[in-house]
Design an enzyme around this catalytic site. Structure first.
Site, PDB file in Angstrom:
ATOM      1  N   PHE A 134       1.112  -1.139  -0.297  1.00 55.50           N
ATOM      2  CA  PHE A 134      -0.306   0.225   0.276  1.00 55.50           C
ATOM      3  C   PHE A 134       0.780   1.440  -0.027  1.00 55.50           C
ATOM      4  CE2 PHE A 134       1.157   0.311   4.780  1.00 55.50           C
ATOM      5  CZ  PHE A 134       0.675   1.610   4.962  1.00 55.50           C
ATOM      6  N   LYS A 143      -1.436  -7.412  -9.392  1.00 52.60           N
ATOM      7  CA  LYS A 143      -2.222  -6.838  -8.196  1.00 52.60           C
ATOM      8  C   LYS A 143      -1.367  -5.864  -7.220  1.00 52.60           C
ATOM      9  CE  LYS A 143      -3.266  -8.423  -4.536  1.00 52.60           C
ATOM     10  NZ  LYS A 143      -3.532  -7.496  -3.275  1.00 52.60           N
ATOM     11  N   GLU A 190      -5.102  -4.012  -1.685  1.00 53.37           N
ATOM     12  CA  GLU A 190      -6.607  -3.123  -2.114  1.00 53.37           C
ATOM     13  C   GLU A 190      -6.885  -2.516  -1.535  1.00 53.37           C
ATOM     14  OE1 GLU A 190      -4.401  -6.203  -0.507  1.00 53.37           O
ATOM     15  OE2 GLU A 190      -5.754  -6.790   0.973  1.00 53.37           O
ATOM     16  N   ARG A 191      -5.420  -2.350  -0.396  1.00 50.10           N
ATOM     17  CA  ARG A 191      -5.755  -0.370   0.286  1.00 50.10           C
ATOM     18  C   ARG A 191      -5.709   0.982  -0.061  1.00 50.10           C
ATOM     19  NH1 ARG A 191      -2.080  -1.596   5.785  1.00 50.10           N
ATOM     20  NH2 ARG A 191      -1.344  -3.675   4.236  1.00 50.10           N
ATOM     21  N   SER A 205       5.579  -6.787   3.452  1.00 51.41           N
ATOM     22  CA  SER A 205       5.991  -7.633   4.856  1.00 51.41           C
ATOM     23  C   SER A 205       6.741  -8.677   4.447  1.00 51.41           C
ATOM     24  CB  SER A 205       5.139  -6.870   5.724  1.00 51.41           C
ATOM     25  OG  SER A 205       4.185  -8.288   5.154  1.00 51.41           O
ATOM     26  N   CYS A 225       9.532   1.740   3.644  1.00 55.20           N
ATOM     27  CA  CYS A 225      10.395   0.912   3.814  1.00 55.20           C
ATOM     28  C   CYS A 225      11.926   1.318   3.964  1.00 55.20           C
ATOM     29  CB  CYS A 225      10.107  -0.528   2.775  1.00 55.20           C
ATOM     30  SG  CYS A 225      11.374   0.200   1.220  1.00 55.20           S
ATOM     31  N   GLU A 279       9.304  -4.399  13.181  1.00 57.47           N
ATOM     32  CA  GLU A 279       9.042  -3.204  11.715  1.00 57.47           C
ATOM     33  C   GLU A 279       7.915  -2.525  12.554  1.00 57.47           C
ATOM     34  OE1 GLU A 279       7.785  -3.903   8.150  1.00 57.47           O
ATOM     35  OE2 GLU A 279       8.890  -1.932   7.759  1.00 57.47           O
TER      36      GLU A 279
HETATM   37  P1  NAD Z   1       1.533  -6.711   2.894  1.00 54.19           P
HETATM   38  O1  NAD Z   1       2.719  -7.284   3.096  1.00 54.19           O
HETATM   39  O2  NAD Z   1       0.562  -6.493   4.215  1.00 54.19           O
HETATM   40  O3  NAD Z   1       0.710  -7.073   1.484  1.00 54.19           O
HETATM   41  C1  NAD Z   1       1.982  -6.713   0.440  1.00 54.19           C
HETATM   42  C2  NAD Z   1       1.034  -7.474  -0.312  1.00 54.19           C
HETATM   43  O4  NAD Z   1       0.303  -8.575  -0.632  1.00 54.19           O
HETATM   44  C3  NAD Z   1      -0.489  -6.852  -0.841  1.00 54.19           C
HETATM   45  O5  NAD Z   1      -0.804  -6.687  -2.428  1.00 54.19           O
HETATM   46  C4  NAD Z   1      -1.580  -7.551  -0.386  1.00 54.19           C
HETATM   47  O6  NAD Z   1      -2.907  -7.967  -0.832  1.00 54.19           O
HETATM   48  C5  NAD Z   1      -1.134  -9.248  -0.367  1.00 54.19           C
HETATM   49  N1  NAD Z   1      -1.017 -10.215   0.653  1.00 54.19           N
HETATM   50  C6  NAD Z   1      -1.223  -9.609   2.147  1.00 54.19           C
HETATM   51  N2  NAD Z   1      -1.654 -10.270   3.013  1.00 54.19           N
HETATM   52  C7  NAD Z   1      -1.618 -11.640   1.974  1.00 54.19           C
HETATM   53  C8  NAD Z   1      -1.063 -13.158   2.995  1.00 54.19           C
HETATM   54  N3  NAD Z   1      -1.148 -12.970   3.578  1.00 54.19           N
HETATM   55  N4  NAD Z   1       0.242 -14.151   1.283  1.00 54.19           N
HETATM   56  C9  NAD Z   1       0.018 -13.463   0.407  1.00 54.19           C
HETATM   57  N5  NAD Z   1      -0.108 -11.815   0.008  1.00 54.19           N
HETATM   58  C10 NAD Z   1      -0.912 -11.365   0.889  1.00 54.19           C
HETATM   59  O7  NAD Z   1       2.138  -5.484   2.926  1.00 54.19           O
HETATM   60  P2  NAD Z   1       1.593  -3.852   3.168  1.00 54.19           P
HETATM   61  O8  NAD Z   1       1.057  -3.655   4.529  1.00 54.19           O
HETATM   62  O9  NAD Z   1       0.986  -3.613   1.839  1.00 54.19           O
HETATM   63  O10 NAD Z   1       2.658  -3.017   2.965  1.00 54.19           O
HETATM   64  C11 NAD Z   1       4.109  -1.851   3.911  1.00 54.19           C
HETATM   65  C12 NAD Z   1       5.268  -3.505   3.988  1.00 54.19           C
HETATM   66  O11 NAD Z   1       6.070  -3.441   2.545  1.00 54.19           O
HETATM   67  C13 NAD Z   1       5.816  -3.234   5.114  1.00 54.19           C
HETATM   68  O12 NAD Z   1       6.858  -4.458   5.972  1.00 54.19           O
HETATM   69  C14 NAD Z   1       7.036  -2.465   4.452  1.00 54.19           C
HETATM   70  O13 NAD Z   1       8.251  -2.373   4.880  1.00 54.19           O
HETATM   71  C15 NAD Z   1       7.099  -4.054   2.996  1.00 54.19           C
HETATM   72  N6  NAD Z   1       7.391  -2.522   2.049  1.00 54.19           N
HETATM   73  C16 NAD Z   1       9.017  -2.915   1.474  1.00 54.19           C
HETATM   74  C17 NAD Z   1       9.115  -2.364   0.627  1.00 54.19           C
HETATM   75  C18 NAD Z   1      10.965  -2.966   0.233  1.00 54.19           C
HETATM   76  O14 NAD Z   1      11.119  -2.155  -1.495  1.00 54.19           O
HETATM   77  N7  NAD Z   1      11.651  -3.621   0.789  1.00 54.19           N
HETATM   78  C19 NAD Z   1       8.461  -1.068  -0.148  1.00 54.19           C
HETATM   79  C20 NAD Z   1       7.926  -0.907  -0.077  1.00 54.19           C
HETATM   80  C21 NAD Z   1       6.904  -1.257   1.072  1.00 54.19           C
END
Ligand code: NAD
Length: 499
Positions: free
Chosen positions: A149, A173, A176-177, A226, A281, A383
């Site tokens: 998101f 994909k 969804e937020r 994450s 991140c 985090e």
């Molecule tokens: P998230 O892990 O909740 O979601 C990421 C994606 O995975 C979304 O599209 C979501 O719909 C999907 N998803 C959610 N639950 C899932 C599951 N159980 N199984 C498979 N897919 C699932 O992350 P977020 O809250 O949207 O974003 C924040 C996180 O992303 C933080 O941890 C941040 O550090 C990380 N991030 C990392 C980078 C990087 O390049 N390392 C960059 C930006 C954000």
């Protein structure tokens, strides 16, 4: 109420699964839209459409594919204000920061405009008698990207820029937020001349992600989110024989050596810790002053500056940061603040209970500061992803170097110093993927590449840059012989060598 639909074969497609998610306005706390969550049929339709479109797209010569990227870049610039406003309204980050989100993606599109050069292969003339060898990079077919998101414009463009320029079809994909901007990006790609079906957006959740990763027609999946989810998506992909790159969470440290320009370091740390309400991140949620005098001076300056930060609605041009993304995320951050208190850290400034007059339902939090945090605390190891800065005091350079090196995450780190020798040694020895020297948020420029170490990244190729092109293509190497005369070479039963 507004409905956010999928985008398949060049058009918006209403969801048919009966499942949907809620999209909030973080400034008011109200639900502002419903987003369709894809079921198996919708996913199948998107993949079949992409597969059909990819065959022809791969035949379009690279220079023509680059022209689509050039036009898309022009459209991004022409629509920047509209896109930034839409992004802020669902994410909550302030407009200037939303523009930055789009701009950093646009820079990867600029890089992708160089695809004719980037796809040039290698050639060896005369590797043996009458033998030449060449290698070429070919697209994979249909590939997918799953994005978080916190950068709803930049991260999709990190992925689909190099993937599509290389001749693949792409299924995105998004989170969804805040799903509206990714759909607009896909529409603008079509307006830029991309054939329908080459870029499709399918909204969804865990079920959709798992179905995408397992789908036999999808050859590679790029994921950012994450760490626990990144790791499980990586494992699922590996189990199904997919090429995977999965970027995870982070806990980045800012090291302050005693000789640093403290005023500049504090200015940099404030922006990096609290910008985008800490939902980056590459944020700097941990600051490590080296030596007692540095720690006291740092704390005094932070105490003076943090109360001057303005928390406001994302459309307020004076606001330094806006609300966090959802009520659930706000509650999670508040939970971590309480945990910090319970663990024995010193809560110096408490952002809980902050209310913006007229926006009492919004997901706002004030800037929070902890001192005397230790590496034994869960709030240090996890985090938090909110406007919370933790001071971890170190006695020596070695102690400061060990903190990010030993931490489970290894995304980014920054060191503030005037000592080139110390900075150089730090950069060489620290076990973190991206290092800033007097640079608080060292997100590499588009022609390098982005990737963390340890639990911040699963898979061996980074996002964008040359790694992006490598991830979305595979090498084919051709060894050819064109004998000159009629002489027949003897049959041979030994492995060919070039003696
Ligand atoms: P998230 O892990 O909740 O979601 C990421 C994606 O995975 C979304 O599209 C979501 O719909 C999907 N998803 C959610 N639950 C899932 C599951 N159980 N199984 C498979 N897919 C699932 O992350 P977020 O809250 O949207 O974003 C924040 C996180 O992303 C933080 O941890 C941040 O550090 C990380 N991030 C990392 C980078 C990087 O390049 N390392 C960059 C930006 C954000």
């Amino acid at each position: 109420m507004r409905s956010i639909e999928h985008f398949i074969n060049g058009q918006r497609v209403a969801g048919s699964s009966g499942r949907h998610g809620e999209v909030f306005d973080p400034n008011s706390g109200h639900v502002q839209a419903r987003v369709a969550l894809a079921g198996a049929d919708e996913l199948e339709h998107a993949v079949a459409t992409a597969a059909a479109a990819q065959a022809d797209w791969a035949k379009v010569n690279p220079q023509r594919r680059a022209r689509v990227m050039f036009e898309f870049k022009r459209l991004l610039e022409a629509n920047m204000d509209e896109l930034a406003a839409l992004l802020s309204s669902e994410h909550g980050k302030v407009h200037s920061d939303a523009r930055g989100d789009i701009q950093r993606g646009l820079e990867v599109i600029e890089f992708s405009c160089g695809i004719p050069h980037l796809l040039k292969g290698e050639y060896t003339q005369g590797a043996g008698p009458g033998i030449d060898v060449y290698s070429a990079r070919q697209p994979l077919g249909v590939v997918a990207g799953i994005t978080p998101f916190n950068f709803p414009a930049m991260i999709p463009m990190w992925m689909f820029g190099p993937a599509i320029a290389s001749g693949n079809a792409f299924i995105l994909k998004p989170s969804e937020r805040d799903p509206s901007v990714p759909v607009r990006l896909a529409e603008l790609m079509i307006e830029a001349g991309l054939p329908p079906g080459v870029l499709n957006v399918v909204h969804g959740d865990k079920d959709t992600v798992e179905a995408l990763v397992k789908h036999p027609a999808i050859k590679a999946v790029s994921f950012v989110g994450s760490s626990d989810i990144a790791q499980s998506v990586y494992a699922l992909g590996a189990q199904h024989g997919k090429r995977m790159q999965c970027m995870g969470g982070a806990k980045n440290h800012g090291i302050i050596l005693p000789d640093a320009d403290l005023d500049q370091a504090v200015a940099d740390i404030l922006g990096a810790a609290y910008g985008s309400a800490g939902e980056r991140c590459m944020a700097l949620p941990v600051v490590v002053p080296v030596g007692e005098a540095t720690a006291e001076a740092l704390r005094a300056r932070l105490l003076e500056k943090i109360p001057t930060l303005k928390v406001g609605v994302s459309s307020d041009p004076q606001a330094h940061f806006g609300p966090v993304v959802t009520a659930a995320h706000k509650a999670r951050i508040e939970h971590y603040i309480q945990m910090g208190v319970d663990e024995g850290a010193e809560l110096v400034l408490d952002g809980r209970g902050f209310q913006l007059p007229g926006h009492e339902g919004g997901f706002f939090l004030g800037a929070t500061l902890f001192d005397r945090v230790t590496d034994a605390m869960t709030t240090y190891r996890d985090e938090i992803f909110g406007p919370v800065l933790q001071i971890v005091r170190a006695e020596t350079f070695e102690e400061a170097l060990a903190l990010p090196s030993r931490h489970a995450y290894g995304n980014g780190v920054a060191i503030f110093t005037r000592n080139g020798d110390a900075a150089r040694e730090f950069a060489e020895r620290v076990e973190v993927g991206m290092v800033g020297i007097n640079v608080p948020i060292p997100v590499p420029v588009a022609y390098h590449s982005f990737g963390g170490w340890k639990r911040s990244g699963f898979g061996d190729l980074n996002q964008y840059g040359l790694d992006g092109v490598r991830f979305f293509t595979r090498t084919k190497t051709v060894t050819q012989r064109w004998p000159r005369g009629g002489a027949v070479t003897d049959q041979s039963f030994v492995i060919p060598t070039m003696r």
